[in-house]
Scaffold this motif. Structure first.
Motif, PDB file in Angstrom:
ATOM      1  N   LEU A 173      89.160  93.831  37.269  1.00  0.00           N
ATOM      2  CA  LEU A 173      89.142  93.738  38.740  1.00  0.00           C
ATOM      3  C   LEU A 173      87.860  94.391  39.254  1.00  0.00           C
ATOM      4  O   LEU A 173      87.658  95.592  39.099  1.00  0.00           O
ATOM      5  CB  LEU A 173      90.383  94.418  39.327  1.00  0.00           C
ATOM      6  N   LYS A 174      86.967  93.554  39.815  1.00  0.00           N
ATOM      7  CA  LYS A 174      85.659  94.059  40.266  1.00  0.00           C
ATOM      8  C   LYS A 174      85.531  93.852  41.772  1.00  0.00           C
ATOM      9  O   LYS A 174      86.173  92.947  42.319  1.00  0.00           O
ATOM     10  CB  LYS A 174      84.528  93.259  39.595  1.00  0.00           C
ATOM     11  N   ALA A 175      84.646  94.651  42.391  1.00  0.00           N
ATOM     12  CA  ALA A 175      84.377  94.453  43.817  1.00  0.00           C
ATOM     13  C   ALA A 175      83.754  93.071  44.002  1.00  0.00           C
ATOM     14  O   ALA A 175      82.907  92.658  43.213  1.00  0.00           O
ATOM     15  CB  ALA A 175      83.409  95.514  44.303  1.00  0.00           C
ATOM     16  N   SER A 176      84.201  92.355  45.011  1.00  0.00           N
ATOM     17  CA  SER A 176      83.673  91.009  45.273  1.00  0.00           C
ATOM     18  C   SER A 176      83.919  90.674  46.735  1.00  0.00           C
ATOM     19  O   SER A 176      85.063  90.491  47.140  1.00  0.00           O
ATOM     20  CB  SER A 176      84.391  90.021  44.342  1.00  0.00           C
ATOM     21  N   SER A 177      82.831  90.631  47.523  1.00  0.00           N
ATOM     22  CA  SER A 177      83.030  90.466  48.965  1.00  0.00           C
ATOM     23  C   SER A 177      82.865  89.019  49.432  1.00  0.00           C
ATOM     24  O   SER A 177      83.334  88.660  50.503  1.00  0.00           O
ATOM     25  CB  SER A 177      82.070  91.380  49.726  1.00  0.00           C
ATOM     26  N   VAL A 178      82.179  88.173  48.644  1.00  0.00           N
ATOM     27  CA  VAL A 178      82.004  86.779  49.079  1.00  0.00           C
ATOM     28  C   VAL A 178      82.616  85.884  47.993  1.00  0.00           C
ATOM     29  O   VAL A 178      82.087  85.762  46.884  1.00  0.00           O
ATOM     30  CB  VAL A 178      80.515  86.434  49.307  1.00  0.00           C
ATOM     31  N   ASN A 179      83.764  85.298  48.306  1.00  0.00           N
ATOM     32  CA  ASN A 179      84.559  84.571  47.312  1.00  0.00           C
ATOM     33  C   ASN A 179      84.804  83.144  47.776  1.00  0.00           C
ATOM     34  O   ASN A 179      85.123  82.924  48.944  1.00  0.00           O
ATOM     35  CB  ASN A 179      85.931  85.243  47.159  1.00  0.00           C
ATOM     36  N   ASP A 180      84.700  82.213  46.856  1.00  0.00           N
ATOM     37  CA  ASP A 180      85.028  80.822  47.213  1.00  0.00           C
ATOM     38  C   ASP A 180      85.565  80.083  45.991  1.00  0.00           C
ATOM     39  O   ASP A 180      84.946  80.109  44.925  1.00  0.00           O
ATOM     40  CB  ASP A 180      83.781  80.098  47.738  1.00  0.00           C
ATOM     41  N   PHE A 181      86.731  79.460  46.143  1.00  0.00           N
ATOM     42  CA  PHE A 181      87.173  78.462  45.161  1.00  0.00           C
ATOM     43  C   PHE A 181      87.405  77.182  45.942  1.00  0.00           C
ATOM     44  O   PHE A 181      88.157  77.169  46.914  1.00  0.00           O
ATOM     45  CB  PHE A 181      88.473  78.867  44.444  1.00  0.00           C
ATOM     46  N   THR A 182      86.747  76.123  45.559  1.00  0.00           N
ATOM     47  CA  THR A 182      86.956  74.835  46.227  1.00  0.00           C
ATOM     48  C   THR A 182      87.255  73.774  45.181  1.00  0.00           C
ATOM     49  O   THR A 182      86.535  73.657  44.183  1.00  0.00           O
ATOM     50  CB  THR A 182      85.711  74.404  47.032  1.00  0.00           C
ATOM     51  N   LYS A 183      88.336  73.038  45.412  1.00  0.00           N
ATOM     52  CA  LYS A 183      88.687  71.923  44.527  1.00  0.00           C
ATOM     53  C   LYS A 183      88.500  70.634  45.308  1.00  0.00           C
ATOM     54  O   LYS A 183      88.935  70.532  46.451  1.00  0.00           O
ATOM     55  CB  LYS A 183      90.143  72.076  44.101  1.00  0.00           C
ATOM     56  N   VAL A 184      87.873  69.661  44.685  1.00  0.00           N
ATOM     57  CA  VAL A 184      87.717  68.354  45.323  1.00  0.00           C
ATOM     58  C   VAL A 184      88.572  67.367  44.543  1.00  0.00           C
ATOM     59  O   VAL A 184      88.368  67.159  43.350  1.00  0.00           O
ATOM     60  CB  VAL A 184      86.234  67.910  45.309  1.00  0.00           C
ATOM     61  N   GLY A 185      89.595  66.836  45.230  1.00  0.00           N
ATOM     62  CA  GLY A 185      90.485  65.852  44.602  1.00  0.00           C
ATOM     63  C   GLY A 185      90.748  64.733  45.576  1.00  0.00           C
ATOM     64  O   GLY A 185      90.222  64.738  46.696  1.00  0.00           O
ATOM     65  N   THR A 186      91.608  63.789  45.188  1.00  0.00           N
ATOM     66  CA  THR A 186      91.842  62.662  46.104  1.00  0.00           C
ATOM     67  C   THR A 186      92.760  63.037  47.263  1.00  0.00           C
ATOM     68  O   THR A 186      92.779  62.380  48.281  1.00  0.00           O
ATOM     69  CB  THR A 186      92.459  61.469  45.359  1.00  0.00           C
ATOM     70  N   ARG A 187      93.563  64.124  47.065  1.00  0.00           N
ATOM     71  CA  ARG A 187      94.415  64.614  48.158  1.00  0.00           C
ATOM     72  C   ARG A 187      94.691  66.088  47.895  1.00  0.00           C
ATOM     73  O   ARG A 187      94.331  66.613  46.855  1.00  0.00           O
ATOM     74  CB  ARG A 187      95.727  63.805  48.228  1.00  0.00           C
ATOM     75  N   ARG A 188      95.357  66.776  48.841  1.00  0.00           N
ATOM     76  CA  ARG A 188      95.492  68.234  48.727  1.00  0.00           C
ATOM     77  C   ARG A 188      96.488  68.654  47.644  1.00  0.00           C
ATOM     78  O   ARG A 188      96.299  69.661  46.992  1.00  0.00           O
ATOM     79  CB  ARG A 188      95.911  68.828  50.072  1.00  0.00           C
ATOM     80  N   ALA A 189      97.578  67.908  47.463  1.00  0.00           N
ATOM     81  CA  ALA A 189      98.588  68.317  46.464  1.00  0.00           C
ATOM     82  C   ALA A 189      98.696  67.266  45.376  1.00  0.00           C
ATOM     83  O   ALA A 189      98.393  66.088  45.594  1.00  0.00           O
ATOM     84  CB  ALA A 189      99.940  68.501  47.140  1.00  0.00           C
ATOM     85  N   ASN A 190      99.143  67.713  44.192  1.00  0.00           N
ATOM     86  CA  ASN A 190      99.409  66.795  43.081  1.00  0.00           C
ATOM     87  C   ASN A 190      98.241  65.884  42.725  1.00  0.00           C
ATOM     88  O   ASN A 190      98.439  64.700  42.438  1.00  0.00           O
ATOM     89  CB  ASN A 190     100.649  65.939  43.395  1.00  0.00           C
ATOM     90  N   ALA A 191      97.037  66.427  42.802  1.00  0.00           N
ATOM     91  CA  ALA A 191      95.867  65.629  42.384  1.00  0.00           C
ATOM     92  C   ALA A 191      95.038  66.441  41.414  1.00  0.00           C
ATOM     93  O   ALA A 191      94.797  67.629  41.655  1.00  0.00           O
ATOM     94  CB  ALA A 191      95.024  65.261  43.595  1.00  0.00           C
TER      95      ALA A 191
END
Ligand SMILES: Cc1cc2nc3c(=O)[nH]c(=O)nc-3n(C[C@H](O)[C@H](O)[C@H](O)COP(=O)(O)OP(=O)(O)OC[C@H]3O[C@@H](n4cnc5c(N)ncnc54)[C@H](O)[C@@H]3O)c2cc1C
Length: 287
Positions: A173-191
């Motif tokens: 566990l490290k200090a981290s002030s700018v975080n981003d996870f982005t997933k690109v799929g065909t729709r928001r769920a179950n893709a």
């Protein structure tokens, strides 16, 4: 002959794995699909399986402090829901886990299963590479710890031996002030992902002190370049801003995706670089 085993505890599981080498089955959300048969009939497993999802010794998430490092330890049978709900789960892993499938599936599927499946499109994996996760592997009488970058060797391939089990995942566990996870799929769920991006970084005294940038589904395994990250360490926000076009140029040489049924190489590369640019712009405006 195909057998199934239901060990009574972890010790039993390790000795069954050593003796008969059955395939571990945790939530079964990958395996039941991989070996699916006609609707209404049993799956067609080609080798023996051992159920592990019920093993209580691996159903935990805890923090461990040693010297000056605090580590989040996620047990081998913790579900994606357990991981998403834990207050100490790093924000990018939480986002990644919540982007997988839908709540009913996440209640059964494990983080370990997502890692061992070793799909380049596995969403947790993109975040776990950025978080420097370490995989704890055990067999009867011994234990080893391996960085995730060495654990996964290619699409669907890991270094796990036929007598071994993954019993935990460790995340410093490290200090981290700018975080981003982005997933690109065909729709928001179950893709499943067309591609994914993770960025974690921190400033100290107005300069970038740590940074990790990873890309999922744009290569045979998650793409991360520690060499390119090193060039960003020590920059101030304005210095980073001025360098963004050069950084995008550098990353365009390491991101070499392929065409498949979910997307094209051209789309994947363009969007991966757009996500990187967006993240770097945001990072350059923080200090
Ligand atoms: C409808 C649907 C949607 C999905 N959406 C996504 C998505 O958006 N993103 C995504 O990344 N994935 C997705 N998946 C894939 C899957 O749900 C995840 O990979 C999940 O985390 C697998 O976990 P599990 O416990 O069900 O694994 P299992 O199917 O039980 O096992 C998967 C692999 O891990 C191995 N394994 C399990 N436990 C251990 C252990 N302790 N030690 C060693 N090996 C072990 C198994 O042998 C197998 O090789 C989806 C699946 C379905 C069916």
């Amino acid at each position: 002959m195909v057998d199934s085993y239901r060990p009574k505890d972890l010790k039993d599981a390790l000795s069954i794995r050593a003796e008969y080498n059955p395939q571990p089955l945790a939530g079964g959300t990958d395996l039941m699909v991989r070996y699916q048969s006609w609707s209404g009939t049993l799956p067609l497993f080609t080798k023996s399986v051992m159920f592990v999802g019920h093993l209580k010794e691996m159903k935990y998430i805890k923090k461990e402090a040693k010297d000056k490092t605090v580590t989040l330890v996620i047990g081998g049978t913790a579900t994606l829901t357990d991981v998403a709900n834990h207050p100490d789960t790093p924000v990018v892993l939480k986002e990644a886990v919540l982007s997988i499938a839908a709540p009913a599936l996440r209640n059964n599927a494990t983080l370990t299963g997502n890692i061992c499946n070793a799909s380049p499109a596995g969403d947790s994996i993109c975040a776990l590479y950025a978080l420097d996760a370490v995989i704890v592997i055990e067999k009867s009488g011994s234990r080893r710890e391996v960085p995730i970058t060495e654990f996964i060797t290619g699409p669907g391939r890991t270094i796990l031996g036929p007598d071994e089990l993954v019993t935990a995942i460790k995340i410093p566990l490290k200090a981290s002030s700018v975080n981003d996870f982005t997933k690109v799929g065909t729709r928001r769920a179950n893709a499943l992902s067309k591609l994914s991006f993770t960025g974690v970084a921190d400033y100290k005294n107005g300069r970038i002190d740590s940074i990790a940038l990873t890309f999922g589904a744009v290569g045979p395994t998650v793409v991360r370049s520690v060499e390119l990250e090193k060039k960003l360490i020590g920059l101030s926000g304005p210095e980073l801003k001025a360098m963004i076009p050069k950084v995008i140029d550098d990353y365009s040489t390491v991101i070499v995706p392929i065409d498949d049924q979910r997307s094209t190489a051209v789309y994947r590369k363009k969007v991966a670089l757009n996500l990187l640019e967006k993240y770097l712009k945001e990072l350059s405006s923080h200090e």
